[in-house]
Scaffold this motif. Structure first.
Motif, PDB file in Angstrom:
ATOM      1  N   ARG A 122     -23.110-112.715 -21.777  1.00 41.59           N
ATOM      2  CA  ARG A 122     -23.808-111.394 -21.754  1.00 41.59           C
ATOM      3  C   ARG A 122     -22.940-110.654 -20.729  1.00 41.59           C
ATOM      4  O   ARG A 122     -22.775-109.366 -20.676  1.00 41.59           O
ATOM      5  CB  ARG A 122     -25.428-111.482 -21.326  1.00 41.59           C
ATOM      6  N   LEU A 123     -22.669-111.355 -19.460  1.00 39.97           N
ATOM      7  CA  LEU A 123     -21.982-110.733 -18.545  1.00 39.97           C
ATOM      8  C   LEU A 123     -20.750-110.143 -18.906  1.00 39.97           C
ATOM      9  O   LEU A 123     -20.335-108.973 -18.495  1.00 39.97           O
ATOM     10  CB  LEU A 123     -21.879-111.630 -17.189  1.00 39.97           C
ATOM     11  N   ILE A 124     -20.023-110.669 -19.667  1.00 36.92           N
ATOM     12  CA  ILE A 124     -18.479-110.406 -20.026  1.00 36.92           C
ATOM     13  C   ILE A 124     -18.385-109.427 -21.122  1.00 36.92           C
ATOM     14  O   ILE A 124     -17.543-108.900 -21.474  1.00 36.92           O
ATOM     15  CB  ILE A 124     -17.659-111.478 -19.957  1.00 36.92           C
ATOM     16  N   ALA A 125     -19.715-109.196 -22.051  1.00 31.59           N
ATOM     17  CA  ALA A 125     -19.580-108.383 -23.134  1.00 31.59           C
ATOM     18  C   ALA A 125     -19.509-107.054 -23.013  1.00 31.59           C
ATOM     19  O   ALA A 125     -19.059-106.506 -23.806  1.00 31.59           O
ATOM     20  CB  ALA A 125     -20.961-108.818 -23.958  1.00 31.59           C
ATOM     21  N   ASP A 126     -20.088-106.498 -21.921  1.00 33.29           N
ATOM     22  CA  ASP A 126     -20.059-105.200 -21.824  1.00 33.29           C
ATOM     23  C   ASP A 126     -19.069-104.523 -20.960  1.00 33.29           C
ATOM     24  O   ASP A 126     -18.922-103.363 -20.724  1.00 33.29           O
ATOM     25  CB  ASP A 126     -21.521-104.640 -21.556  1.00 33.29           C
ATOM     26  N   THR A 127     -18.459-105.150 -20.217  1.00 30.93           N
ATOM     27  CA  THR A 127     -17.641-104.876 -18.909  1.00 30.93           C
ATOM     28  C   THR A 127     -16.216-105.704 -19.093  1.00 30.93           C
ATOM     29  O   THR A 127     -16.239-106.739 -19.238  1.00 30.93           O
ATOM     30  CB  THR A 127     -18.170-104.686 -17.506  1.00 30.93           C
ATOM     31  N   GLN A 128     -15.057-104.830 -18.570  1.00 36.38           N
ATOM     32  CA  GLN A 128     -13.891-105.430 -18.240  1.00 36.38           C
ATOM     33  C   GLN A 128     -13.771-105.964 -17.007  1.00 36.38           C
ATOM     34  O   GLN A 128     -14.030-105.293 -16.052  1.00 36.38           O
ATOM     35  CB  GLN A 128     -12.818-104.304 -18.634  1.00 36.38           C
ATOM     36  N   LEU A 129     -13.780-107.451 -16.959  1.00 40.57           N
ATOM     37  CA  LEU A 129     -13.526-107.952 -15.757  1.00 40.57           C
ATOM     38  C   LEU A 129     -12.265-108.820 -15.697  1.00 40.57           C
ATOM     39  O   LEU A 129     -11.759-109.341 -16.505  1.00 40.57           O
ATOM     40  CB  LEU A 129     -14.656-109.296 -15.522  1.00 40.57           C
ATOM     41  N   LEU A 130     -11.948-108.959 -14.283  1.00 40.50           N
ATOM     42  CA  LEU A 130     -10.419-109.435 -14.129  1.00 40.50           C
ATOM     43  C   LEU A 130     -10.666-111.023 -14.114  1.00 40.50           C
ATOM     44  O   LEU A 130      -9.818-111.896 -14.637  1.00 40.50           O
ATOM     45  CB  LEU A 130      -9.731-109.090 -12.683  1.00 40.50           C
ATOM     46  N   ASP A 131     -11.576-111.634 -13.218  1.00 41.79           N
ATOM     47  CA  ASP A 131     -11.985-112.967 -13.076  1.00 41.79           C
ATOM     48  C   ASP A 131     -13.525-113.187 -12.796  1.00 41.79           C
ATOM     49  O   ASP A 131     -14.097-112.385 -11.894  1.00 41.79           O
ATOM     50  CB  ASP A 131     -11.104-113.400 -11.901  1.00 41.79           C
ATOM     51  N   VAL A 132     -13.871-114.112 -13.454  1.00 45.25           N
ATOM     52  CA  VAL A 132     -15.367-114.589 -13.296  1.00 45.25           C
ATOM     53  C   VAL A 132     -15.283-116.208 -12.924  1.00 45.25           C
ATOM     54  O   VAL A 132     -14.740-116.872 -13.465  1.00 45.25           O
ATOM     55  CB  VAL A 132     -16.221-114.386 -14.470  1.00 45.25           C
TER      56      VAL A 132
END
Length: 153
Positions: A122-132
């Motif tokens: 859910r966290l990565i579905a809506d936003t562009q992230l470089l690293d989690v």
């Protein structure tokens, strides 16, 4: 704020359900002036709210995950979208914007790794992230909601 206010805050942080008469006795006041002081602390915003602390294990969210997020995008529009996405995830119980190499830090509570995987998706579905990067707490060594009061001017 004087020493009586500090003592009241200390006592209320330990147990917000303590009766005013008992608080008054512990700080050396009668009940009415003690109640007035508490009301004044509430009106001034020093006491923000009173809550119940729930045992995480008894509600099946005993696993704590610290999630470090890095992004290459720092626009206000991106941030608002990310903040809304995080706010919509009930398992995220704390959310901070950080200095240093990590941009955001989240504390997530879940029952197990499979549940965390759903939160992650859910966290990565809506936003562009470089690293989690996720770290699972192995043992809780200290947990308190009580703030230190020794810095009050």
């Amino acid at each position: 704020m004087d020493s009586i206010d500090r003592k009241l805050l200390e006592l209320l942080q330990a147990d917000a359900e303590t009766q005013v008469a008992e608080l008054a006795a512990q700080v050396g006041l009668s009940a009415t002036p003690c109640w007035r002081r508490i009301q004044r602390l509430k009106e001034a915003g020093v006491i923000k709210r009173q809550v119940v602390l729930v045992d995480r294990d008894k509600v099946n969210v005993g696993v704590t995950v610290f999630v470090a997020v890095r992004t290459s995008t720092h626009s206000q529009e991106w941030f608002e979208r990310f903040r809304a996405a995080v706010a919509a995830i009930a398992e995220v119980v704390e959310f901070y914007r950080m200095s240093g190499e990590v941009d955001y830090l989240l504390r997530v509570v879940v029952p197990d790794i499979a549940a965390y995987d759903k939160v992650y998706k859910r966290l990565i579905a809506d936003t562009q992230l470089l690293d989690v990067s996720s770290s699972f707490a192995m043992e809780e060594l200290k947990f308190t909601t009580a703030l230190p009061l020794s810095y009050i001017p």
